[in-house]
Design a protein around this motif. Structure first.
Motif, short mmCIF file in Angstrom:
data_model
loop_
_atom_site.label_atom_id
_atom_site.label_comp_id
_atom_site.label_asym_id
_atom_site.label_seq_id
_atom_site.Cartn_x
_atom_site.Cartn_y
_atom_site.Cartn_z
N MET A 52 0.84 -1.41 0.00
CA MET A 52 0.00 0.12 0.09
C MET A 52 0.87 1.36 -0.02
O MET A 52 0.61 2.06 -0.60
N LYS A 53 1.86 1.35 0.69
CA LYS A 53 2.60 2.41 0.95
C LYS A 53 3.75 2.66 -0.26
O LYS A 53 3.66 3.90 -1.02
N VAL A 54 3.96 1.40 -0.89
CA VAL A 54 4.83 1.62 -2.07
C VAL A 54 4.10 1.74 -3.33
O VAL A 54 4.26 2.91 -3.97
N ASN A 55 2.81 1.41 -3.39
CA ASN A 55 1.70 2.04 -4.32
C ASN A 55 1.48 3.62 -4.32
O ASN A 55 1.51 4.33 -5.27
N LEU A 56 1.38 4.15 -3.10
CA LEU A 56 1.20 5.38 -3.03
C LEU A 56 2.47 6.21 -3.38
O LEU A 56 2.40 7.36 -4.20
N PHE A 57 3.67 5.64 -2.69
CA PHE A 57 4.87 6.49 -3.27
C PHE A 57 5.21 6.41 -4.83
O PHE A 57 5.43 7.66 -5.29
N ASN A 58 4.60 5.52 -5.50
CA ASN A 58 4.97 5.43 -6.80
C ASN A 58 3.83 6.51 -7.59
O ASN A 58 4.13 7.07 -8.43
N GLU A 59 2.61 6.35 -6.94
CA GLU A 59 1.71 7.24 -7.46
C GLU A 59 2.06 8.62 -7.53
O GLU A 59 1.73 9.68 -8.25
N VAL A 60 2.81 9.20 -6.12
CA VAL A 60 2.95 10.49 -6.02
C VAL A 60 4.39 10.93 -6.52
O VAL A 60 5.04 11.99 -6.39
N GLY A 61 5.12 9.97 -7.05
CA GLY A 61 6.57 10.08 -7.64
C GLY A 61 7.42 10.26 -6.65
O GLY A 61 8.76 10.97 -6.94
N PHE A 62 7.40 9.45 -5.41
CA PHE A 62 8.23 9.50 -4.43
C PHE A 62 9.18 8.18 -4.70
O PHE A 62 9.10 7.25 -4.01
N THR A 63 10.08 8.42 -5.77
CA THR A 63 10.90 7.33 -6.46
C THR A 63 12.25 7.82 -6.55
O THR A 63 12.43 8.96 -6.22
N GLY A 64 13.07 6.84 -6.91
CA GLY A 64 14.48 7.15 -7.45
C GLY A 64 15.38 8.22 -6.59
O GLY A 64 15.40 7.75 -5.26
N GLU A 65 16.03 9.14 -7.04
CA GLU A 65 16.79 9.84 -6.29
C GLU A 65 16.21 10.62 -5.54
O GLU A 65 16.63 10.91 -4.17
N TYR A 66 14.82 11.11 -5.71
CA TYR A 66 14.18 12.21 -4.84
C TYR A 66 14.11 11.17 -3.39
O TYR A 66 14.36 11.76 -2.44
N ARG A 67 13.62 10.03 -3.59
CA ARG A 67 13.26 9.21 -2.51
C ARG A 67 14.64 8.82 -1.61
O ARG A 67 14.67 8.86 -0.28
N ASN A 68 15.76 8.54 -2.23
CA ASN A 68 16.90 8.39 -1.79
C ASN A 68 17.55 9.45 -0.93
O ASN A 68 17.94 9.31 0.28
N THR A 69 17.35 10.75 -1.31
CA THR A 69 17.78 11.72 -0.86
C THR A 69 17.20 12.32 0.37
O THR A 69 17.78 12.47 1.54
N MET A 70 15.88 11.80 0.44
CA MET A 70 14.87 12.23 1.56
C MET A 70 15.09 11.03 2.60
O MET A 70 15.18 11.22 3.85
N LYS A 71 15.40 9.80 2.12
CA LYS A 71 15.76 8.78 3.30
C LYS A 71 17.03 9.06 3.81
O LYS A 71 17.12 8.79 5.12
N SER A 72 17.95 9.62 3.19
CA SER A 72 19.25 9.84 3.69
C SER A 72 19.36 11.07 4.71
O SER A 72 19.69 10.72 5.72
N PHE A 73 18.40 11.91 4.37
CA PHE A 73 18.27 13.17 5.48
C PHE A 73 17.39 12.76 6.64
O PHE A 73 17.97 13.19 7.79
N TYR A 74 16.33 12.24 6.46
CA TYR A 74 15.39 11.74 7.32
C TYR A 74 15.54 10.53 8.31
O TYR A 74 15.02 10.33 9.26
N GLY A 75 16.42 9.78 7.84
CA GLY A 75 16.75 8.54 8.27
C GLY A 75 17.10 8.57 9.78
O GLY A 75 16.41 7.60 10.45
N PRO A 76 17.81 9.29 10.17
CA PRO A 76 18.62 9.26 11.36
C PRO A 76 17.47 9.61 12.66
O PRO A 76 17.78 9.38 13.68
N TYR A 77 16.28 10.11 12.04
CA TYR A 77 15.48 10.59 13.11
C TYR A 77 14.34 9.47 13.49
O TYR A 77 13.43 10.00 14.30
N PHE A 78 14.42 8.48 12.91
CA PHE A 78 13.44 7.25 13.26
C PHE A 78 14.24 5.91 13.41
O PHE A 78 15.22 5.49 13.00
N ASP A 79 13.66 5.22 14.43
CA ASP A 79 14.47 3.95 14.96
C ASP A 79 14.27 2.86 13.86
O ASP A 79 15.15 1.95 14.04
N SER A 80 13.58 2.84 12.88
CA SER A 80 13.47 1.73 11.63
C SER A 80 13.05 2.47 10.72
O SER A 80 12.66 3.28 10.45
N ALA A 81 13.56 1.45 9.57
CA ALA A 81 12.98 1.85 8.28
C ALA A 81 11.54 1.97 7.89
O ALA A 81 10.75 2.85 7.38
#
Length: 232
Positions: free
Chosen positions: A1-30
């Motif tokens: 469900m999450k993956v479908n929404l991410f694909n639908e709104v264009g949260f993929t590729g470099e954009y997603r990787n950039t955000m995961k790298s930036f926000y990742g340290p502030y959450f306990d898990s993926a």
């Protein structure tokens, strides 16, 4: 469900990787990180509200600039502060909150650990004391007044190199702030020259630790904004 929404709104590729790298340290898990992103983009599907996405992007964009400016102009903390203030001003504007109310609310969102770290590592020094031993504790609102003054003096007066807010080593750093506003009314803690007030601080703040608590508060503000969308 999450993956479908991410694909639908264009949260993929470099954009997603950039955000995961930036926000990742502030959450306990993926999983928790993905839940955060899901909350941001779900408002687009449920309410056609793109403001959470814009807020998420602005936080990453301006804080990354605040970090990167050290490579171009090392030690010029006022330039870092300018980008952090732009980040906050952007959040206030997107949420349609007047600046006074916004900054009061944002200061309250700094975690207890964050407030403790900040206030334990910066003190106002008595300028009238020759040995500079008399120090005044600050409040979190005082600290944000300092940031505001640094930004205004840099933007309006071109004073960027005077105040070094962050220490680069473990030794206390003595720094001064010149501003046209009287932040602390006790005359022991400032000297006045013309229209300007000069304050002296002892700081052991580290930018890397401070920015962690700053981003943490930005995330809290964004999540509260999303909650408010669904509560209306």
């Amino acid at each position: 469900m999450k993956v479908n929404l991410f694909n639908e709104v264009g949260f993929t590729g470099e954009y997603r990787n950039t955000m995961k790298s930036f926000y990742g340290p502030y959450f306990d898990s993926a999983e928790k990180l993905d839940s955060f992103f899901y909350s941001v983009f779900k408002t687009e599907k449920d309410h056609s509200n793109y403001l959470p996405r814009r807020m998420m992007n602005q936080i990453q964009r301006f804080i990354s600039l605040a970090k990167d400016i050290e490579i171009i102009r090392p030690g010029v903390d006022s330039l870092r502060i300018i980008f952090l203030k732009i980040c906050l001003e952007s959040l206030a504007s997107l949420s349609k909150t007047d600046k006074k109310s916004f900054y009061k609310h944002f200061a309250e969102l700094i975690s207890d650990d964050g407030k403790k770290y900040i206030l334990n590592n910066i003190k106002l020094i008595d300028l009238k004391s020759e040995d500079k031993q008399y120090k005044k504790d600050l409040t979190i609102d005082n600290f944000f007044d300092i940031i505001k003054s640094m930004r205004e003096m840099a933007i309006h007066e071109g004073i960027c190199w005077e105040t070094q807010l962050f220490s680069s080593d473990d030794m206390p750093l003595i720094t001064t702030l010149t501003t046209n506003k009287n932040i602390f009314t006790d005359s022991k803690f400032y000297s006045k020259s013309g229209c300007d007030f000069e304050y002296c601080f002892e700081t052991t703040l580290k930018f890397e630790e401070f920015i962690y608590y700053f981003i943490e508060a930005c995330i809290s503000y964004l999540l509260k904004f999303i909650d408010d969308i669904y509560s209306k």
